[in-house]
Design an enzyme around this catalytic site. Structure first.
Site, PDB file in Angstrom:
ATOM      1  CB  VAL A  14     -18.036 -14.781 -27.529  1.00 42.94           C
ATOM      2  CG1 VAL A  14     -18.783 -14.008 -26.402  1.00 42.94           C
ATOM      3  CG2 VAL A  14     -17.751 -16.266 -27.120  1.00 42.94           C
ATOM      4  CE  LYS A 105     -12.554 -19.943 -21.466  1.00 38.12           C
ATOM      5  NZ  LYS A 105     -13.505 -20.413 -21.947  1.00 38.12           N
ATOM      6  CE  LYS A 205     -14.898 -22.293 -18.212  1.00 38.71           C
ATOM      7  NZ  LYS A 205     -15.772 -23.270 -19.093  1.00 38.71           N
ATOM      8  N   GLY A 303     -21.330 -21.834 -25.660  1.00 44.88           N
ATOM      9  CA  GLY A 303     -22.014 -21.612 -27.077  1.00 44.88           C
ATOM     10  C   GLY A 303     -21.980 -19.965 -27.133  1.00 44.88           C
TER      11      GLY A 303
HETATM   12  N1  HSE Z   1     -14.710 -24.166 -23.966  1.00 42.85           N
HETATM   13  C1  HSE Z   1     -15.448 -23.725 -22.999  1.00 42.85           C
HETATM   14  C2  HSE Z   1     -16.534 -25.080 -22.553  1.00 42.85           C
HETATM   15  C3  HSE Z   1     -16.096 -22.756 -23.524  1.00 42.85           C
HETATM   16  O1  HSE Z   1     -16.475 -26.103 -23.375  1.00 42.85           O
HETATM   17  O2  HSE Z   1     -17.169 -24.952 -21.436  1.00 42.85           O
HETATM   18  C4  HSE Z   1     -16.866 -21.959 -22.452  1.00 42.85           C
HETATM   19  O3  HSE Z   1     -15.966 -21.220 -21.513  1.00 42.85           O
END
Ligand code: HSE
Length: 436
Positions: A14, A105, A205, A303
Protein backbone atom coordinates in the site's frame (compact mmCIF):
# COMPACT_ATOMS: atom_id res chain seq x y z
CA UNK A 1 1.15 27.90 -1.79
CA UNK A 2 2.16 26.33 1.52
CA UNK A 3 4.09 23.08 1.54
CA UNK A 4 2.83 20.25 3.76
CA UNK A 5 5.28 17.45 4.52
CA UNK A 6 4.54 13.74 4.66
CA UNK A 7 6.52 11.10 6.53
CA UNK A 8 5.50 7.62 5.38
CA UNK A 9 6.08 4.51 7.47
CA UNK A 10 5.93 1.21 5.57
CA UNK A 11 7.01 0.95 1.95
CA UNK A 12 5.16 -2.32 1.31
CA UNK A 13 2.25 -2.89 -1.07
CA UNK A 14 0.00 0.00 0.00
CA UNK A 15 2.87 2.38 0.81
CA UNK A 16 4.41 1.94 -2.64
CA UNK A 17 0.98 2.43 -4.22
CA UNK A 18 0.47 5.71 -2.32
CA UNK A 19 3.89 7.01 -3.44
CA UNK A 20 3.02 6.10 -7.05
CA UNK A 21 -0.24 8.06 -6.90
CA UNK A 22 1.34 11.10 -5.26
CA UNK A 23 4.10 11.18 -7.89
CA UNK A 24 1.68 10.56 -10.79
CA UNK A 25 -1.02 13.07 -9.78
CA UNK A 26 1.22 15.67 -8.12
CA UNK A 27 -0.32 18.79 -9.67
CA UNK A 28 -3.91 17.70 -9.22
CA UNK A 29 -3.29 16.67 -5.60
CA UNK A 30 -1.79 20.07 -4.79
CA UNK A 31 -4.76 21.84 -6.39
CA UNK A 32 -7.21 19.76 -4.37
CA UNK A 33 -5.25 20.06 -1.13
CA UNK A 34 -4.70 23.80 -1.58
CA UNK A 35 -1.01 23.26 -0.77
CA UNK A 36 2.04 21.41 -2.04
CA UNK A 37 1.98 17.85 -0.71
CA UNK A 38 5.60 16.80 -0.35
CA UNK A 39 6.92 13.33 0.49
CA UNK A 40 9.70 14.28 2.90
CA UNK A 41 11.02 11.00 4.36
CA UNK A 42 10.26 7.29 4.61
CA UNK A 43 10.68 4.69 7.31
CA UNK A 44 10.96 0.97 6.66
CA UNK A 45 12.58 -1.84 8.61
CA UNK A 46 13.65 -3.83 5.55
CA UNK A 47 13.59 -1.59 2.46
CA UNK A 48 16.56 0.75 2.01
CA UNK A 49 15.62 2.36 -1.31
CA UNK A 50 13.11 2.07 -4.16
CA UNK A 51 14.69 3.46 -7.33
CA UNK A 52 11.54 2.68 -9.39
CA UNK A 53 9.65 5.15 -7.17
CA UNK A 54 12.51 7.67 -7.03
CA UNK A 55 13.25 6.79 -3.37
CA UNK A 56 16.99 6.83 -2.68
CA UNK A 57 18.78 5.34 0.32
CA UNK A 58 19.18 8.76 1.95
CA UNK A 59 15.39 9.15 1.92
CA UNK A 60 14.76 6.06 4.09
CA UNK A 61 15.39 5.49 7.77
CA UNK A 62 14.69 2.40 9.86
CA UNK A 63 13.92 4.52 12.96
CA UNK A 64 10.48 6.18 12.93
CA UNK A 65 11.64 8.69 15.55
CA UNK A 66 13.64 10.35 12.74
CA UNK A 67 10.31 11.19 11.10
CA UNK A 68 8.76 12.44 14.35
CA UNK A 69 11.73 14.76 14.98
CA UNK A 70 11.64 16.18 11.45
CA UNK A 71 10.07 19.65 11.55
CA UNK A 72 9.25 19.54 7.83
CA UNK A 73 6.86 16.64 8.45
CA UNK A 74 3.26 17.51 9.36
CA UNK A 75 1.55 14.20 8.65
CA UNK A 76 2.68 10.67 9.51
CA UNK A 77 1.24 7.97 7.26
CA UNK A 78 1.31 4.60 9.02
CA UNK A 79 1.12 1.66 6.61
CA UNK A 80 2.77 -1.23 8.42
CA UNK A 81 -0.43 -2.83 9.75
CA UNK A 82 -0.86 -5.01 12.86
CA UNK A 83 -1.27 -4.02 16.52
CA UNK A 84 2.34 -3.28 17.52
CA UNK A 85 4.56 -1.41 16.86
CA UNK A 86 1.86 0.45 14.88
CA UNK A 87 0.00 1.51 18.05
CA UNK A 88 3.13 2.97 19.65
CA UNK A 89 4.10 4.74 16.43
CA UNK A 90 0.65 6.35 16.05
CA UNK A 91 0.51 7.45 19.71
CA UNK A 92 4.08 8.79 19.58
CA UNK A 93 3.29 10.66 16.35
CA UNK A 94 0.23 12.34 17.91
CA UNK A 95 2.17 13.24 21.05
CA UNK A 96 4.91 14.70 18.83
CA UNK A 97 2.30 16.99 17.27
CA UNK A 98 1.91 15.15 13.96
CA UNK A 99 -1.39 14.35 12.28
CA UNK A 100 -1.88 10.71 11.33
CA UNK A 101 -3.23 8.87 8.30
CA UNK A 102 -3.46 5.11 8.69
CA UNK A 103 -4.83 2.12 6.78
CA UNK A 104 -4.59 -0.02 9.90
CA UNK A 105 -7.97 -1.48 10.86
CA UNK A 106 -6.50 -3.84 13.46
CA UNK A 107 -4.90 -1.11 15.55
CA UNK A 108 -7.97 1.17 15.33
CA UNK A 109 -10.42 -1.56 16.30
CA UNK A 110 -8.30 -2.68 19.24
CA UNK A 111 -7.18 0.74 20.53
CA UNK A 112 -10.03 3.01 19.37
CA UNK A 113 -10.38 4.82 22.72
CA UNK A 114 -6.68 5.26 23.29
CA UNK A 115 -5.92 6.53 19.77
CA UNK A 116 -8.90 8.89 19.47
CA UNK A 117 -8.52 10.29 22.99
CA UNK A 118 -4.80 10.91 22.42
CA UNK A 119 -5.63 12.66 19.12
CA UNK A 120 -8.23 14.81 20.89
CA UNK A 121 -5.90 15.66 23.76
CA UNK A 122 -3.17 16.82 21.38
CA UNK A 123 -5.64 18.43 18.94
CA UNK A 124 -4.45 16.29 16.06
CA UNK A 125 -6.32 14.49 13.29
CA UNK A 126 -6.46 10.75 12.62
CA UNK A 127 -7.87 9.77 9.21
CA UNK A 128 -8.34 6.13 8.20
CA UNK A 129 -10.33 5.77 4.98
CA UNK A 130 -8.26 2.79 3.77
CA UNK A 131 -8.96 0.82 6.95
CA UNK A 132 -12.42 -0.24 5.76
CA UNK A 133 -13.51 -1.17 2.25
CA UNK A 134 -10.13 -0.59 0.53
CA UNK A 135 -10.80 2.00 -2.17
CA UNK A 136 -14.49 2.43 -1.25
CA UNK A 137 -14.98 5.79 0.53
CA UNK A 138 -17.27 4.35 3.19
CA UNK A 139 -15.69 6.07 6.20
CA UNK A 140 -16.19 9.49 4.66
CA UNK A 141 -19.62 8.41 3.39
CA UNK A 142 -20.76 7.27 6.81
CA UNK A 143 -19.03 9.97 8.87
CA UNK A 144 -19.88 12.94 6.67
CA UNK A 145 -22.27 11.94 3.88
CA UNK A 146 -24.75 10.34 6.26
CA UNK A 147 -24.09 12.59 9.26
CA UNK A 148 -27.73 13.69 9.45
CA UNK A 149 -28.98 10.14 10.02
CA UNK A 150 -29.43 7.88 13.01
CA UNK A 151 -27.91 4.66 11.77
CA UNK A 152 -30.15 1.62 12.18
CA UNK A 153 -28.08 -1.00 10.43
CA UNK A 154 -24.76 -1.74 8.76
CA UNK A 155 -24.29 -4.90 6.74
CA UNK A 156 -21.18 -5.52 4.69
CA UNK A 157 -19.08 -7.85 2.63
CA UNK A 158 -15.97 -6.40 4.21
CA UNK A 159 -13.17 -8.81 3.38
CA UNK A 160 -11.84 -9.12 -0.16
CA UNK A 161 -9.78 -12.26 0.45
CA UNK A 162 -12.63 -14.42 1.74
CA UNK A 163 -15.01 -13.05 -0.89
CA UNK A 164 -12.43 -13.94 -3.54
CA UNK A 165 -12.10 -17.48 -2.10
CA UNK A 166 -15.87 -18.02 -1.91
CA UNK A 167 -16.31 -16.76 -5.48
CA UNK A 168 -13.58 -19.02 -6.87
CA UNK A 169 -14.84 -22.06 -4.90
CA UNK A 170 -18.47 -21.71 -5.92
CA UNK A 171 -18.03 -20.51 -9.51
CA UNK A 172 -14.87 -22.27 -10.63
CA UNK A 173 -14.80 -25.23 -8.21
CA UNK A 174 -11.33 -24.05 -7.15
CA UNK A 175 -9.93 -25.67 -4.00
CA UNK A 176 -9.92 -23.51 -0.86
CA UNK A 177 -6.11 -23.61 -0.58
CA UNK A 178 -5.57 -22.68 -4.26
CA UNK A 179 -8.03 -19.78 -4.02
CA UNK A 180 -6.30 -18.51 -0.87
CA UNK A 181 -2.88 -18.73 -2.55
CA UNK A 182 -4.17 -16.74 -5.55
CA UNK A 183 -5.61 -14.07 -3.21
CA UNK A 184 -2.34 -13.94 -1.30
CA UNK A 185 -0.28 -13.50 -4.48
CA UNK A 186 -2.63 -10.72 -5.65
CA UNK A 187 -1.84 -8.82 -2.43
CA UNK A 188 -5.37 -9.06 -0.98
CA UNK A 189 -4.63 -11.16 2.11
CA UNK A 190 -3.34 -10.01 5.48
CA UNK A 191 0.28 -10.80 6.48
CA UNK A 192 -1.36 -13.57 8.50
CA UNK A 193 -4.22 -14.80 6.27
CA UNK A 194 -5.88 -16.43 9.30
CA UNK A 195 -7.14 -12.89 10.08
CA UNK A 196 -9.10 -12.99 6.82
CA UNK A 197 -10.22 -16.63 6.99
CA UNK A 198 -11.29 -16.60 10.65
CA UNK A 199 -13.32 -13.39 10.21
CA UNK A 200 -11.15 -11.20 12.45
CA UNK A 201 -10.38 -8.71 9.65
CA UNK A 202 -14.13 -8.33 9.05
CA UNK A 203 -14.65 -7.87 12.81
CA UNK A 204 -11.98 -5.12 12.88
CA UNK A 205 -13.75 -3.28 10.06
CA UNK A 206 -17.20 -3.75 11.60
CA UNK A 207 -15.89 -2.45 14.93
CA UNK A 208 -14.70 0.75 13.21
CA UNK A 209 -17.91 1.30 11.22
CA UNK A 210 -20.15 0.66 14.22
CA UNK A 211 -18.05 2.81 16.54
CA UNK A 212 -18.59 5.72 14.12
CA UNK A 213 -22.26 4.90 13.52
CA UNK A 214 -23.25 4.45 17.17
CA UNK A 215 -20.94 7.11 18.65
CA UNK A 216 -19.02 4.85 21.03
CA UNK A 217 -16.44 2.09 20.82
CA UNK A 218 -17.83 -1.28 19.74
CA UNK A 219 -15.03 -3.60 20.82
CA UNK A 220 -13.93 -6.63 18.81
CA UNK A 221 -14.45 -8.72 21.94
CA UNK A 222 -18.17 -7.73 21.72
CA UNK A 223 -18.48 -9.06 18.18
CA UNK A 224 -19.10 -12.82 18.00
CA UNK A 225 -17.01 -13.88 15.01
CA UNK A 226 -17.04 -16.95 12.75
CA UNK A 227 -14.98 -17.29 9.58
CA UNK A 228 -15.22 -19.43 6.49
CA UNK A 229 -12.67 -22.15 7.32
CA UNK A 230 -15.27 -24.74 8.36
CA UNK A 231 -17.62 -24.23 5.40
CA UNK A 232 -18.40 -27.21 3.19
CA UNK A 233 -18.96 -26.56 -0.52
CA UNK A 234 -21.72 -29.18 -0.26
CA UNK A 235 -23.86 -26.76 1.80
CA UNK A 236 -23.32 -23.94 -0.67
CA UNK A 237 -24.51 -26.19 -3.50
CA UNK A 238 -27.47 -27.65 -1.57
CA UNK A 239 -28.69 -24.31 -0.28
CA UNK A 240 -28.56 -22.80 -3.74
CA UNK A 241 -30.35 -25.74 -5.35
CA UNK A 242 -32.99 -26.44 -2.72
CA UNK A 243 -33.65 -23.08 -1.05
CA UNK A 244 -32.43 -20.52 -3.64
CA UNK A 245 -29.73 -19.12 -1.34
CA UNK A 246 -26.18 -17.85 -1.94
CA UNK A 247 -23.48 -17.37 0.68
CA UNK A 248 -21.30 -14.41 1.78
CA UNK A 249 -19.13 -13.67 4.83
CA UNK A 250 -20.93 -10.73 6.44
CA UNK A 251 -20.31 -8.19 9.14
CA UNK A 252 -23.62 -6.99 10.58
CA UNK A 253 -24.37 -4.34 13.21
CA UNK A 254 -27.87 -3.17 14.14
CA UNK A 255 -29.50 -1.04 16.73
CA UNK A 256 -31.93 -3.30 18.53
CA UNK A 257 -34.22 -1.83 21.23
CA UNK A 258 -31.55 0.50 22.66
CA UNK A 259 -28.81 -2.09 22.35
CA UNK A 260 -26.33 -2.77 19.59
CA UNK A 261 -26.07 -6.18 18.04
CA UNK A 262 -22.87 -6.85 16.09
CA UNK A 263 -21.72 -10.13 14.55
CA UNK A 264 -19.50 -11.59 11.85
CA UNK A 265 -20.33 -14.90 10.20
CA UNK A 266 -21.01 -16.58 6.86
CA UNK A 267 -24.68 -16.12 5.93
CA UNK A 268 -27.01 -17.22 3.20
CA UNK A 269 -28.85 -14.53 1.25
CA UNK A 270 -31.79 -15.03 -1.11
CA UNK A 271 -30.83 -15.22 -4.78
CA UNK A 272 -31.36 -11.72 -6.20
CA UNK A 273 -29.91 -9.99 -3.12
CA UNK A 274 -27.50 -7.30 -4.41
CA UNK A 275 -24.64 -8.65 -2.26
CA UNK A 276 -24.63 -11.90 -4.25
CA UNK A 277 -23.36 -10.02 -7.27
CA UNK A 278 -20.40 -8.74 -5.20
CA UNK A 279 -17.63 -11.02 -6.48
CA UNK A 280 -13.90 -11.61 -5.98
CA UNK A 281 -12.08 -8.89 -4.00
CA UNK A 282 -14.99 -6.45 -4.20
CA UNK A 283 -16.68 -5.19 -1.02
CA UNK A 284 -20.18 -3.83 -0.50
CA UNK A 285 -21.50 -2.04 2.56
CA UNK A 286 -25.16 -1.33 3.09
CA UNK A 287 -25.97 1.40 5.58
CA UNK A 288 -29.52 2.10 6.68
CA UNK A 289 -30.17 5.60 7.97
CA UNK A 290 -33.44 6.86 9.41
CA UNK A 291 -33.77 9.58 6.76
CA UNK A 292 -31.87 8.32 3.74
CA UNK A 293 -33.04 4.67 4.05
CA UNK A 294 -30.63 2.20 2.38
CA UNK A 295 -27.34 3.30 0.81
CA UNK A 296 -24.89 0.79 -0.68
CA UNK A 297 -21.17 1.52 -1.09
CA UNK A 298 -19.45 -0.81 -3.56
CA UNK A 299 -15.98 -1.24 -5.03
CA UNK A 300 -12.60 -2.91 -4.72
CA UNK A 301 -12.07 -3.74 -1.07
CA UNK A 302 -8.51 -5.05 -1.28
CA UNK A 303 -5.42 -4.64 -3.40
CA UNK A 304 -2.60 -2.16 -3.75
CA UNK A 305 -4.05 0.71 -5.76
CA UNK A 306 -7.60 0.80 -4.30
CA UNK A 307 -6.17 0.96 -0.75
CA UNK A 308 -3.57 3.53 -1.85
CA UNK A 309 -6.34 5.62 -3.41
CA UNK A 310 -8.01 5.90 0.01
CA UNK A 311 -4.71 6.74 1.74
CA UNK A 312 -4.02 9.56 -0.72
CA UNK A 313 -7.52 10.96 -0.31
CA UNK A 314 -6.89 11.15 3.47
CA UNK A 315 -3.52 12.81 2.91
CA UNK A 316 -5.17 15.45 0.69
CA UNK A 317 -7.87 16.31 3.24
CA UNK A 318 -5.58 16.35 6.26
CA UNK A 319 -3.05 18.46 4.31
CA UNK A 320 -5.84 20.84 3.37
CA UNK A 321 -6.82 21.28 7.03
CA UNK A 322 -3.18 21.78 8.02
CA UNK A 323 -2.70 24.39 5.29
CA UNK A 324 -5.87 26.21 6.38
CA UNK A 325 -4.83 26.06 10.04
CA UNK A 326 -7.97 24.16 11.04
CA UNK A 327 -6.46 20.69 11.54
CA UNK A 328 -7.34 19.18 14.91
CA UNK A 329 -9.61 21.99 16.13
CA UNK A 330 -12.36 19.40 15.96
CA UNK A 331 -11.83 15.63 15.80
CA UNK A 332 -12.56 13.87 12.50
CA UNK A 333 -15.08 11.42 13.98
CA UNK A 334 -17.39 12.19 16.89
CA UNK A 335 -15.99 10.50 19.90
CA UNK A 336 -16.91 10.63 23.57
CA UNK A 337 -14.98 8.24 25.77
CA UNK A 338 -17.67 8.44 28.49
CA UNK A 339 -20.42 7.20 26.18
CA UNK A 340 -20.86 3.44 26.50
CA UNK A 341 -22.97 1.16 24.37
CA UNK A 342 -25.06 -1.74 25.65
CA UNK A 343 -24.45 -4.80 23.49
CA UNK A 344 -27.17 -7.37 22.82
CA UNK A 345 -26.27 -10.86 24.07
CA UNK A 346 -25.51 -13.23 21.17
CA UNK A 347 -28.17 -15.68 22.47
CA UNK A 348 -30.85 -12.99 22.12
CA UNK A 349 -30.18 -12.19 18.49
CA UNK A 350 -32.95 -13.18 16.07
CA UNK A 351 -32.17 -14.79 12.75
CA UNK A 352 -33.35 -17.40 10.29
CA UNK A 353 -31.20 -20.52 10.04
CA UNK A 354 -30.15 -23.19 7.58
CA UNK A 355 -29.59 -26.46 9.44
CA UNK A 356 -28.17 -29.64 7.93
CA UNK A 357 -28.62 -32.72 10.12
CA UNK A 358 -26.67 -35.87 9.27
CA UNK A 359 -28.54 -38.86 10.66
CA UNK A 360 -29.21 -42.57 10.39
CA UNK A 361 -31.59 -43.23 7.50
CA UNK A 362 -34.54 -44.80 9.32
CA UNK A 363 -38.07 -44.13 10.42
CA UNK A 364 -38.76 -41.73 13.26
CA UNK A 365 -35.65 -39.59 12.70
CA UNK A 366 -37.48 -36.61 11.26
CA UNK A 367 -40.07 -36.76 14.07
CA UNK A 368 -37.30 -36.70 16.71
CA UNK A 369 -35.59 -33.74 15.13
CA UNK A 370 -38.74 -31.71 14.61
CA UNK A 371 -39.84 -32.60 18.16
CA UNK A 372 -36.65 -31.19 19.67
CA UNK A 373 -36.76 -28.10 17.44
CA UNK A 374 -40.36 -27.57 18.57
CA UNK A 375 -39.42 -27.96 22.24
CA UNK A 376 -37.07 -24.97 21.91
CA UNK A 377 -39.57 -23.01 19.81
CA UNK A 378 -37.48 -23.24 16.66
CA UNK A 379 -40.16 -22.83 14.03
CA UNK A 380 -39.57 -24.65 10.73
CA UNK A 381 -40.10 -22.84 7.44
CA UNK A 382 -39.18 -25.70 5.08
CA UNK A 383 -37.63 -29.17 5.16
CA UNK A 384 -35.89 -31.14 2.45
CA UNK A 385 -34.16 -34.51 2.36
CA UNK A 386 -31.77 -34.88 -0.59
CA UNK A 387 -30.83 -38.36 -1.83
CA UNK A 388 -27.38 -39.30 -0.50
CA UNK A 389 -25.18 -40.36 -3.38
CA UNK A 390 -21.82 -40.66 -1.63
CA UNK A 391 -21.90 -42.48 1.72
CA UNK A 392 -18.36 -41.29 2.49
CA UNK A 393 -16.56 -42.46 5.62
CA UNK A 394 -19.62 -42.50 7.87
CA UNK A 395 -21.57 -45.21 5.97
CA UNK A 396 -25.30 -45.11 5.15
CA UNK A 397 -26.85 -41.85 6.32
CA UNK A 398 -29.43 -39.19 5.48
CA UNK A 399 -29.16 -35.43 5.29
CA UNK A 400 -32.11 -33.43 6.54
CA UNK A 401 -32.10 -29.78 5.54
CA UNK A 402 -34.21 -27.37 7.56
CA UNK A 403 -34.75 -23.67 6.94
CA UNK A 404 -36.20 -22.00 10.04
CA UNK A 405 -38.25 -18.88 10.63
CA UNK A 406 -36.51 -16.11 12.63
CA UNK A 407 -35.60 -17.54 16.04
CA UNK A 408 -33.41 -16.69 19.04
CA UNK A 409 -29.85 -17.87 18.56
CA UNK A 410 -29.81 -19.34 22.07
CA UNK A 411 -32.81 -21.57 21.22
CA UNK A 412 -31.21 -22.89 18.03
CA UNK A 413 -27.95 -23.64 19.83
CA UNK A 414 -29.74 -25.54 22.62
CA UNK A 415 -31.86 -27.58 20.21
CA UNK A 416 -28.87 -28.45 18.01
CA UNK A 417 -26.76 -29.43 21.03
CA UNK A 418 -29.46 -31.91 22.08
CA UNK A 419 -29.92 -33.25 18.55
CA UNK A 420 -26.13 -33.70 18.19
CA UNK A 421 -26.19 -35.84 21.34
CA UNK A 422 -28.81 -38.28 19.97
CA UNK A 423 -27.78 -41.78 18.84
CA UNK A 424 -29.48 -41.20 15.47
CA UNK A 425 -27.10 -38.29 14.70
CA UNK A 426 -24.02 -39.29 12.68
CA UNK A 427 -22.17 -35.97 12.35
CA UNK A 428 -22.20 -32.50 13.89
CA UNK A 429 -25.10 -30.41 12.58
CA UNK A 430 -24.20 -27.61 10.18
CA UNK A 431 -25.67 -24.28 11.34
CA UNK A 432 -25.58 -21.29 8.96
CA UNK A 433 -27.61 -18.10 9.35
CA UNK A 434 -29.95 -16.81 6.66
CA UNK A 435 -30.20 -13.01 6.28
CA UNK A 436 -32.79 -11.30 4.14
N1 HSE B 1 -7.04 -8.51 3.81
C1 HSE B 1 -7.96 -7.49 3.56
C2 HSE B 1 -9.08 -8.02 2.68
C3 HSE B 1 -7.27 -6.33 2.89
O1 HSE B 1 -8.89 -9.10 2.10
O2 HSE B 1 -10.12 -7.41 2.59
C4 HSE B 1 -8.10 -5.08 2.80
O3 HSE B 1 -8.42 -4.59 4.06
Amino acid sequence: MKSIGIGLIGLGTVGSGAVKIIRRNKEMISRRAGCHVRLVRFCDKFIRSKPDLGIRSGDVTSDYHDLLKNRDIDIIVELIGGYEPARTMILDALRAGKHVVTANKAVLAKYWDEILSTAQKHKRLVYFEAAVGGGVPVIQGLNEGLAGNRIAKIMGVLNGTTNFILTKMSEENMKFSDALETARKAGFAEANPAYDIEGLDTAHKLSILSSIAFGAWVKISDIPTEGIAKLDLFDLQLAEREFGLGLKLLGIAKENRGKVEARVHPAFLPIGHPFLSVKNEYNAILIEGDSVDDVIFYGKGAGQMPAASAVVSDIIFVARHVAEGTAGRLPYVTYDEKRKIKMLKADDSLCKYYLRFTTKDRSGVLAKISGLLGRYRVSIDSVFQPTVIDEGKIGPHAHILVATHAVREGSVRKAVRQIDGLSITKAKTVVIRIED
